[in-house]
Each structure stands twice: as C-alpha cells, then as structure tokens.
Design a protein around this motif. Structure first.
Motif, PDB file in Angstrom:
ATOM      1  N   ASN A   8      -6.461 -24.519  15.056  1.00  0.00           N
ATOM      2  CA  ASN A   8      -6.038 -23.158  14.737  1.00  0.00           C
ATOM      3  C   ASN A   8      -6.973 -22.593  13.665  1.00  0.00           C
ATOM      4  OD1 ASN A   8      -4.396 -20.853  14.823  1.00  0.00           O
ATOM      5  ND2 ASN A   8      -2.514 -22.056  14.795  1.00  0.00           N
ATOM      6  N   ARG A  43      -2.851 -18.350  16.287  1.00  0.00           N
ATOM      7  CA  ARG A  43      -1.635 -18.614  17.057  1.00  0.00           C
ATOM      8  C   ARG A  43      -0.529 -19.152  16.164  1.00  0.00           C
ATOM      9  NH1 ARG A  43      -3.750 -16.152  20.537  1.00  0.00           N
ATOM     10  NH2 ARG A  43      -3.909 -16.603  22.762  1.00  0.00           N
ATOM     11  N   LYS A  44       0.676 -18.586  16.302  1.00  0.00           N
ATOM     12  CA  LYS A  44       1.838 -19.088  15.567  1.00  0.00           C
ATOM     13  C   LYS A  44       2.551 -20.186  16.355  1.00  0.00           C
ATOM     14  CE  LYS A  44       2.714 -14.881  12.927  1.00  0.00           C
ATOM     15  NZ  LYS A  44       3.694 -13.796  12.605  1.00  0.00           N
ATOM     16  N   LYS A  45       2.456 -20.135  17.685  1.00  0.00           N
ATOM     17  CA  LYS A  45       3.095 -21.159  18.501  1.00  0.00           C
ATOM     18  C   LYS A  45       2.136 -22.326  18.717  1.00  0.00           C
ATOM     19  CE  LYS A  45       1.802 -18.803  22.804  1.00  0.00           C
ATOM     20  NZ  LYS A  45       2.298 -18.174  24.044  1.00  0.00           N
ATOM     21  N   SER A  46       2.667 -23.412  19.280  1.00  0.00           N
ATOM     22  CA  SER A  46       1.861 -24.615  19.466  1.00  0.00           C
ATOM     23  C   SER A  46       0.694 -24.356  20.417  1.00  0.00           C
ATOM     24  CB  SER A  46       2.730 -25.749  20.024  1.00  0.00           C
ATOM     25  OG  SER A  46       3.681 -26.150  19.071  1.00  0.00           O
ATOM     26  N   LEU A  47      -0.439 -24.961  20.091  1.00  0.00           N
ATOM     27  CA  LEU A  47      -1.626 -24.858  20.924  1.00  0.00           C
ATOM     28  C   LEU A  47      -1.653 -26.003  21.932  1.00  0.00           C
ATOM     29  CD1 LEU A  47      -4.047 -24.023  18.000  1.00  0.00           C
ATOM     30  CD2 LEU A  47      -3.453 -22.464  19.860  1.00  0.00           C
ATOM     31  N   LYS A  65      -4.361 -24.020  31.646  1.00  0.00           N
ATOM     32  CA  LYS A  65      -3.836 -23.259  30.500  1.00  0.00           C
ATOM     33  C   LYS A  65      -4.928 -22.438  29.844  1.00  0.00           C
ATOM     34  CE  LYS A  65       0.002 -26.397  29.505  1.00  0.00           C
ATOM     35  NZ  LYS A  65       0.600 -27.344  28.526  1.00  0.00           N
ATOM     36  N   ASP A  89      -4.991 -18.539  29.200  1.00  0.00           N
ATOM     37  CA  ASP A  89      -4.950 -18.076  27.810  1.00  0.00           C
ATOM     38  C   ASP A  89      -5.955 -18.896  27.006  1.00  0.00           C
ATOM     39  OD1 ASP A  89      -4.290 -16.955  25.393  1.00  0.00           O
ATOM     40  OD2 ASP A  89      -2.417 -18.064  25.155  1.00  0.00           O
ATOM     41  N   GLN A 107      -3.125 -28.470  14.896  1.00  0.00           N
ATOM     42  CA  GLN A 107      -2.268 -27.293  15.048  1.00  0.00           C
ATOM     43  C   GLN A 107      -2.344 -26.332  13.852  1.00  0.00           C
ATOM     44  OE1 GLN A 107      -0.638 -26.430  17.793  1.00  0.00           O
ATOM     45  NE2 GLN A 107      -1.050 -28.313  18.937  1.00  0.00           N
ATOM     46  N   SER A 108      -2.700 -26.851  12.707  1.00  0.00           N
ATOM     47  CA  SER A 108      -2.810 -26.002  11.516  1.00  0.00           C
ATOM     48  C   SER A 108      -4.194 -25.363  11.431  1.00  0.00           C
ATOM     49  CB  SER A 108      -2.539 -26.829  10.256  1.00  0.00           C
ATOM     50  OG  SER A 108      -3.453 -27.919  10.193  1.00  0.00           O
TER      51      SER A 108
END
Length: 203
Positions: free
Chosen positions: A120, A134-138, A146, A150, A198-199
């Motif tokens: 992220n 992105r705020k949701k999981s990647l 996928k 996106d 993810q962060s």
C-alpha cells in the motif's frame, strides 16, 4: 546469521533535482541494509548528477546514459542490465519510501513461488495532505484476474525476484509510454504468486 539477499534499487533520473535528496535519503535510512542503488542518469542537464555524487557510499552506483531515451521504460531496461541483486526494486526521483519498506517485504519472498511483492502507499500532495491508495485489503496469491479488474500495484512499492524477471521473454516493453509497469506486473502474475504488505510503505 543468515545473509541478507542483495536488493538492486533502480533510480531512473532525468532532471530530478527537486526531490532527489528525499528519494535517496529514504533508501539510505532503510532498516534493511544490503542494497545497491543503480542510478541511471538519462542525460540530465540540472544538478541531479552533482546531488547524487555528493553521497559518499559505495552502494550508490552512477551510470550516465550514452544518449537520452524518450521512453522511460527503455531507460529502465538499460538500468536493469547493471543490477547484481537477487531482487529488484524501483524508486523514481519524485517518490520516497518509509524506513522499513525493504525489511517488511523481503521476508515475503521466503515462499519460492512468490515473484513480486508490492504494498500500500500514500499519495502526498504539495499541500501536505495525504491519501491512502486502498483502505480495504489488497489481493495476494495468483491474482491475475483481480489485477485485470482492479490494478492496485504501484511501481514505487514493488520488489521483483530477479529469477521471475528472467523467466519472462523481455523485461519492460520499450514501446509503452505509460503502462509499462502494468504490462510487466500482468505478465509476472500469469506465472508467479504476488504477495503484499497491507500497510503503506511509500509516498
């Protein structure tokens, strides 16, 4: 103590003096220490070369392009030929990394089927306002479909296993002006697992 694998960090530059020190400092302050910078100077006519050469560190390697290449991905391919690392990362001169970026990403390659690790990031504006990608999981794993739906991978966050790059017919497509990194990631995703921090790890 296990040897840290070498990460070759490609910094392509053409007149990048404005933010260059911030970019380079963000590499030098990494908590992960086994890296080299491949600085590809695409015939800059500002102070970029002077700024780069002011750093006294043997891990910083300067290359002057014999002629200016208009297509950035062609310049990236030239820089790739100079790398000696087990893994390849990319940092453009107007981006910078958080200090633990490499330390968080390299362990995710312990799975030999992982060819690329991304993360992220924050978009940083001149007003100092920032926005997360992105705020949701990647997505992770075999994520070709996928990504086609996106595309969330940004070049400044990725590290690629060199063996994965070498499994492709070519690295970057020299004919693409903007989408060369998209094309590279998609071709890798057809063969290799993709993992992710993810962060946010970069700006």
């Amino acid at each position: 103590m296990l040897r840290q694998p070498l990460v070759s960090i490609i910094v392509n530059c053409f007149n990048g003096e404005e933010y260059l020190r911030e970019a380079l400092d963000s590499i030098i302050t990494q908590t992960y220490k086994n890296w080299e910078i491949i600085f590809w100077d695409n015939q800059s006519n500002d102070t970029s070369a002077k700024i780069f050469k002011s750093y006294q560190d043997k891990r910083l390697k300067y290359y002057l392009a014999p002629s200016h290449t208009k297509i950035l991905y062609e310049a990236r391919n030239y820089a790739l030929q100079k790398t000696t690392g087990d893994f390849i990362a990319f940092l453009d001169v107007d981006d910078f990394w958080l200090p633990d970026k490499l330390e968080k990403q390299i362990p995710l390659f312990n799975d030999p089927k992982v060819g690329l690790v991304y993360g992220n990031l924050w978009y940083l504006f001149k007003t100092k306002k920032k926005k997360i990608l992105r705020k949701k999981s990647l997505p992770t794993g075999m994520i070709l479909n996928k990504l086609l739906y996106d595309y969330v991978i940004r070049l400044t966050t990725i590290i690629v296993r060199k063996k994965a790059l070498e499994s492709l017919k070519y690295y970057f497509n020299n004919h693409f002006h903007i989408i060369g990194d998209f094309d590279l990631s998609i071709r890798l995703a057809t063969k290799w697992k993709i993992n992710c921090v993810q962060s946010p790890i970069a700006f």
